[in-house]
Design a protein around this motif. Sequence first.
Motif, PDB file in Angstrom:
ATOM      1  N   LEU B  51     -17.599 -53.069  63.403  1.00  0.00           N
ATOM      2  CA  LEU B  51     -17.452 -53.410  61.982  1.00  0.00           C
ATOM      3  C   LEU B  51     -18.523 -54.425  61.546  1.00  0.00           C
ATOM      4  N   LEU B  52     -18.800 -55.382  62.439  1.00  0.00           N
ATOM      5  CA  LEU B  52     -19.848 -56.371  62.139  1.00  0.00           C
ATOM      6  C   LEU B  52     -21.184 -55.677  61.921  1.00  0.00           C
ATOM      7  N   ARG B  53     -21.472 -54.690  62.796  1.00  0.00           N
ATOM      8  CA  ARG B  53     -22.737 -53.968  62.695  1.00  0.00           C
ATOM      9  C   ARG B  53     -22.798 -53.173  61.390  1.00  0.00           C
ATOM     10  N   GLN B  55     -21.293 -53.803  58.677  1.00  0.00           N
ATOM     11  CA  GLN B  55     -21.459 -54.737  57.556  1.00  0.00           C
ATOM     12  C   GLN B  55     -22.931 -55.134  57.416  1.00  0.00           C
ATOM     13  N   LYS B  56     -23.553 -55.396  58.557  1.00  0.00           N
ATOM     14  CA  LYS B  56     -24.963 -55.791  58.551  1.00  0.00           C
ATOM     15  C   LYS B  56     -25.843 -54.656  58.034  1.00  0.00           C
TER      16      LYS B  56
END
Lengths: 256, 117
Positions: B51-53, B55-56
Amino acid sequence: MKLSKRSDEFVKNVRMYLFTSGKNEQEIVEVTGELEDHLAEPESRGKSVESITAGSPAEYMESLEKEMTNDYAAWLKYVPFIGLFIVAYSVMGSAINGAFEVNIIQLIGVPVVAIVSLIIYWALFRNMAKKEWTGKKSFFASFFAVTSVMLLFFVVALSSMFFIEPLYVASPKMNIVIAIICALIFVLGAIWLKQWIAIVIPILLFGPQIAFSFTSFNDEWKIIVSWIISMVLIYVMFAVHLLILKKKESKFAQRS
Amino acid sequence: MASSSQMLKGVLEGCLLAVISKGETYGYEMIERLGTFGLTMVSEGSIYPVLLRMQKEGFVSTAMRPSPNGPKRKYYWLTPEGRAELEGFKARWKELSTGVDLLLEREGEHHEAIKEK
């Protein structure tokens, strides 16, 4: 809903690990919040930290670290404060003895030792978080780190006192002014960090020196004996601090 | 179970895009929704780095809002880029799964042919 002790520890370790990796503060808040939210849900159904990390917290922390944005600038704001703190620590002792002076060993030694100390503490906290050390292991590692840092500063202080001509020697009045400024820095630092330890450590460290300054021992003995007393007092304080933590933990365990 | 979880890892981003495309959602709910389709993971936490990726990469937008659990909850929804990525994933998945299906069927025929001999 309250997290279990294990979950709470895990989230704290993730936060500390990402902080020592120099990650963006907002991202750390978001991702640890997400983990807390996750752990608050399945725990009521009998699952736990294991379900998040599949058995390897260290690997899991690394997988988060890899996807997050670096933000070293956020660290920079601590630099002036840490610098002031270190200068105050290394200057206070000689100011109390009425012997504040500036020499070349200090000018080079203090910054070098300061950087080495920061690296030691950084490695300490990072490993503590990543490997999820227990109380005992953390205690001995902290003990080792604190001792080596103090020894380094002691070596600089001692060698600069006996082996070299000073560039500047403070007047008796100036010594008092410097000691008061240092004390102020400690007080402000303790308030800023909200840690009573930040004010207790300087008291234990410099209290014996102040006491010995009224005695008639020679200077070398004053320094060595008061330093040994300080070390012993600081270790006792750490032990007491640990005991208090343990008591709090057992109280917490009884309640939940 | 462990091996299907391994296979899921490779397509997790696409699956999450699909789950989020159904409407605003948060981490744990995504895991539950994947679970209702029989997609389970050994480490549920593995969605968070993904999810972090995402978002980025700009595939999702997020917002922190209060939750009934106490701490703030992070909600996700797809951006136009995320929708485009989802379409891309669907096309790639179709190609791949058709290929794998064909291969496995042929393999079956081949085995039967050997048996008949």
